[in-house]
Write a protein that holds these residues in place. Structure first.
Motif, PDB file in Angstrom:
ATOM      1  N   SER A   1      49.404  32.738  37.361  1.00 20.54           N
ATOM      2  CA  SER A   1      49.535  31.386  36.821  1.00 20.54           C
ATOM      3  C   SER A   1      50.654  30.607  37.523  1.00 20.54           C
ATOM      4  O   SER A   1      50.484  29.442  37.877  1.00 20.54           O
ATOM      5  CB  SER A   1      49.806  31.459  35.313  1.00 20.54           C
ATOM      6  OG  SER A   1      50.044  30.177  34.786  1.00 20.54           O
ATOM      7  N   LEU A   2      51.790  31.254  37.737  1.00 19.20           N
ATOM      8  CA  LEU A   2      52.930  30.581  38.351  1.00 19.20           C
ATOM      9  C   LEU A   2      52.712  30.287  39.830  1.00 19.20           C
ATOM     10  O   LEU A   2      53.213  29.291  40.362  1.00 19.20           O
ATOM     11  CB  LEU A   2      54.188  31.437  38.180  1.00 19.20           C
ATOM     12  CG  LEU A   2      54.721  31.582  36.758  1.00 19.20           C
ATOM     13  CD1 LEU A   2      55.840  32.611  36.720  1.00 19.20           C
ATOM     14  CD2 LEU A   2      55.215  30.239  36.229  1.00 19.20           C
ATOM     15  N   LEU A   3      51.972  31.150  40.513  1.00 18.03           N
ATOM     16  CA  LEU A   3      51.784  31.019  41.958  1.00 18.03           C
ATOM     17  C   LEU A   3      50.457  30.373  42.331  1.00 18.03           C
ATOM     18  O   LEU A   3      50.144  30.251  43.528  1.00 18.03           O
ATOM     19  CB  LEU A   3      51.878  32.405  42.622  1.00 18.03           C
ATOM     20  CG  LEU A   3      53.191  33.155  42.422  1.00 18.03           C
ATOM     21  CD1 LEU A   3      53.098  34.566  42.995  1.00 18.03           C
ATOM     22  CD2 LEU A   3      54.343  32.400  43.074  1.00 18.03           C
ATOM     23  N   ASN A   4      49.674  29.968  41.320  1.00 16.58           N
ATOM     24  CA  ASN A   4      48.354  29.371  41.561  1.00 16.58           C
ATOM     25  C   ASN A   4      47.446  30.313  42.365  1.00 16.58           C
ATOM     26  O   ASN A   4      46.760  29.897  43.305  1.00 16.58           O
ATOM     27  CB  ASN A   4      48.483  28.022  42.288  1.00 16.58           C
ATOM     28  CG  ASN A   4      49.149  26.963  41.424  1.00 16.58           C
ATOM     29  OD1 ASN A   4      48.900  26.900  40.226  1.00 16.58           O
ATOM     30  ND2 ASN A   4      50.006  26.154  42.030  1.00 16.58           N
ATOM     31  N   LEU A   5      47.474  31.577  41.993  1.00  9.53           N
ATOM     32  CA  LEU A   5      46.633  32.578  42.629  1.00  9.53           C
ATOM     33  C   LEU A   5      45.639  33.114  41.607  1.00  9.53           C
ATOM     34  O   LEU A   5      45.836  32.968  40.395  1.00  9.53           O
ATOM     35  CB  LEU A   5      47.478  33.732  43.179  1.00  9.53           C
ATOM     36  CG  LEU A   5      48.511  33.392  44.252  1.00  9.53           C
ATOM     37  CD1 LEU A   5      49.368  34.617  44.553  1.00  9.53           C
ATOM     38  CD2 LEU A   5      47.841  32.892  45.514  1.00  9.53           C
ATOM     39  N   SER A   6      44.595  33.751  42.096  1.00  9.29           N
ATOM     40  CA  SER A   6      43.632  34.357  41.182  1.00  9.29           C
ATOM     41  C   SER A   6      44.186  35.681  40.650  1.00  9.29           C
ATOM     42  O   SER A   6      44.955  36.369  41.332  1.00  9.29           O
ATOM     43  CB  SER A   6      42.301  34.606  41.892  1.00  9.29           C
ATOM     44  OG  SER A   6      42.453  35.586  42.910  1.00  9.29           O
ATOM     45  N   VAL A   7      43.797  36.020  39.445  1.00 12.04           N
ATOM     46  CA  VAL A   7      44.243  37.271  38.830  1.00 12.04           C
ATOM     47  C   VAL A   7      43.795  38.463  39.666  1.00 12.04           C
ATOM     48  O   VAL A   7      44.532  39.442  39.849  1.00 12.04           O
ATOM     49  CB  VAL A   7      43.712  37.380  37.394  1.00 12.04           C
ATOM     50  CG1 VAL A   7      44.030  38.760  36.810  1.00 12.04           C
ATOM     51  CG2 VAL A   7      44.306  36.286  36.524  1.00 12.04           C
ATOM     52  N   ALA A   8      42.585  38.383  40.211  1.00 14.05           N
ATOM     53  CA  ALA A   8      42.033  39.491  40.990  1.00 14.05           C
ATOM     54  C   ALA A   8      42.844  39.731  42.271  1.00 14.05           C
ATOM     55  O   ALA A   8      43.091  40.875  42.652  1.00 14.05           O
ATOM     56  CB  ALA A   8      40.580  39.212  41.342  1.00 14.05           C
ATOM     57  N   SER A   9      43.288  38.646  42.937  1.00 13.36           N
ATOM     58  CA  SER A   9      44.037  38.802  44.185  1.00 13.36           C
ATOM     59  C   SER A   9      45.396  39.446  43.961  1.00 13.36           C
ATOM     60  O   SER A   9      45.862  40.247  44.777  1.00 13.36           O
ATOM     61  CB  SER A   9      44.210  37.444  44.867  1.00 13.36           C
ATOM     62  OG  SER A   9      45.029  36.592  44.092  1.00 13.36           O
ATOM     63  N   VAL A  10      46.045  39.108  42.845  1.00 15.24           N
ATOM     64  CA  VAL A  10      47.343  39.708  42.537  1.00 15.24           C
ATOM     65  C   VAL A  10      47.176  41.160  42.108  1.00 15.24           C
ATOM     66  O   VAL A  10      47.905  42.049  42.555  1.00 15.24           O
ATOM     67  CB  VAL A  10      48.077  38.912  41.429  1.00 15.24           C
ATOM     68  CG1 VAL A  10      49.390  39.593  41.044  1.00 15.24           C
ATOM     69  CG2 VAL A  10      48.334  37.485  41.888  1.00 15.24           C
ATOM     70  N   SER A  11      46.193  41.412  41.255  1.00 19.13           N
ATOM     71  CA  SER A  11      45.965  42.764  40.740  1.00 19.13           C
ATOM     72  C   SER A  11      45.604  43.746  41.846  1.00 19.13           C
ATOM     73  O   SER A  11      46.031  44.906  41.825  1.00 19.13           O
ATOM     74  CB  SER A  11      44.856  42.733  39.687  1.00 19.13           C
ATOM     75  OG  SER A  11      44.609  44.022  39.180  1.00 19.13           O
ATOM     76  N   SER A  12      44.838  43.294  42.836  1.00 20.10           N
ATOM     77  CA  SER A  12      44.402  44.190  43.909  1.00 20.10           C
ATOM     78  C   SER A  12      45.555  44.655  44.791  1.00 20.10           C
ATOM     79  O   SER A  12      45.458  45.689  45.462  1.00 20.10           O
ATOM     80  CB  SER A  12      43.350  43.491  44.773  1.00 20.10           C
ATOM     81  OG  SER A  12      43.895  42.340  45.398  1.00 20.10           O
TER      82      SER A  12
END
Length: 330
Positions: A99-110
């Motif tokens: 949310s803070l970095l405007n990234l998708s949850v999937a990209s961070v989780s991977s």
């Protein structure tokens, strides 16, 4: 029976003695193998369990005009990284960062692999973004200070300056212009430090030891006059647009010593966002382009004639009253 017992003991003593000697020889040989032959390998293996090599990136040198003003300098930015072993609530951490970095949850989780201790998430964060994330106090999230190229005067002298991009290894590298030609001087020397880790693999910041010292990049001081350069670029742009020309060049030189006061070419590009422009614009046409000499040869011919004493500044041309016919053309 007594005699047989004595004979048996006489046979056993040498056997036990030889067996003990062979045992100690094997132990000593094994110790020699591990402590001498494999010593270096074991030392590196032990170090890898409690320490790691950390790159210490140098600060790239500045490019300054004749008044000491940096037309190319550095802006501090931050790289956000995560140590997955320190995260207690993975779902909360992933959703918050996304949310803070405007990234998708999937990209961070991977990226959060459990077998890694240091995972880069996003670079180029400014101080405000860093402070916002720090206030949330997410476990396992940290920042590394980085430097990115900054151009206070926007695209001034872009062809002369060049730009900094990334090489195949993802490292900063100067391309074209001064950034490319003086890349080794400007980029400096990368250093390395040994960083100790605790039992959980977390870095002990107070235990970072210098291994090889790096050095920041050197700066360039140009003869360029910032005001003249700005004026030359502005007038050139206006003239090209007014007359519908494909492009143009302006050069200003100090005749007493050959110093370049200004060097402008149009159309130009922005070094800050060089990827948005066609690669053909990166090359400095003032230096690389060729053109038909034409009237520029006249001063050379006149200088040669004056030097040979064939004419003087008062000599008049007696055949220059009208057009001259050459090969049937006037």
């Amino acid at each position: 029976g007594h005699t047989e017992f004595i004979e048996c003991m006489r046979w056993r003593y040498p056997f036990v003695f030889i067996a003990l000697v062979l045992f100690f020889v094997c132990v000593i040989a094994r110790l020699f193998y591990w402590q001498v032959v494999k010593a270096e390998m074991l030392s590196k293996l032990a170090q890898s369990q409690y320490s790691g090599i950390v790159r210490v990136l140098p600060r790239r040198g500045e490019i300054k005009t004749s008044d000491g003003f940096p037309i190319v300098t550095n802006k501090v930015s931050y790289l956000l990284f995560v140590n997955p072993t320190e995260i207690k609530d993975k779902n909360y951490t992933v959703k918050t960062l996304a949310s803070l970095l405007n990234l998708s949850v999937a990209s961070v989780s991977s990226k959060l692999m459990p077998d890694k201790l240091w995972v880069p998430i996003q670079s180029g964060l400014d101080s405000k973004e860093k402070e916002t994330i720090e206030k949330i106090r997410l476990l396992g999230v940290g920042f590394e200070e980085r430097y990115s190229r900054f151009y206070p005067e926007a695209s001034i002298a872009a062809h002369l300056v060049g730009f900094v991009g990334k090489n195949e290894a993802g490292q900063d590298k100067g391309y074209v212009g001064l950034e490319g030609f003086y890349d080794r001087l400007l980029r400096g020397k990368e250093g390395y430090a040994v960083e100790l880790h605790d039992a959980l693999g977390r870095p002990i910041l107070s235990k970072r030891m210098e291994n090889t010292r790096g050095s920041n990049g050197g700066s360039l001081s140009l003869t360029l006059d910032r005001s003249v350069q700005f004026l030359a670029e502005q007038k050139l742009k206006d003239a090209v647009e007014r007359y519908g020309a494909l492009g143009g060049m302006v050069g200003v030189m100090d005749p007493s010593n050959g110093d370049i006061i200004a060097m402008a070419s149009f159309p130009s590009f922005s070094p800050q966002k060089y990827w948005e422009y066609d690669e053909s614009l990166y090359i400095n046409p003032f230096i690389t382009n060729t053109y038909e000499p034409g009237s520029t040869l006249k001063p050379i011919i006149m200088a040669s004639a004056l030097d040979a004493g064939l004419i003087t500044p008062q000599t008049k041309c007696n055949i220059c009253a009208g057009p001259i016919s050459v090969s049937g053309y006037d």
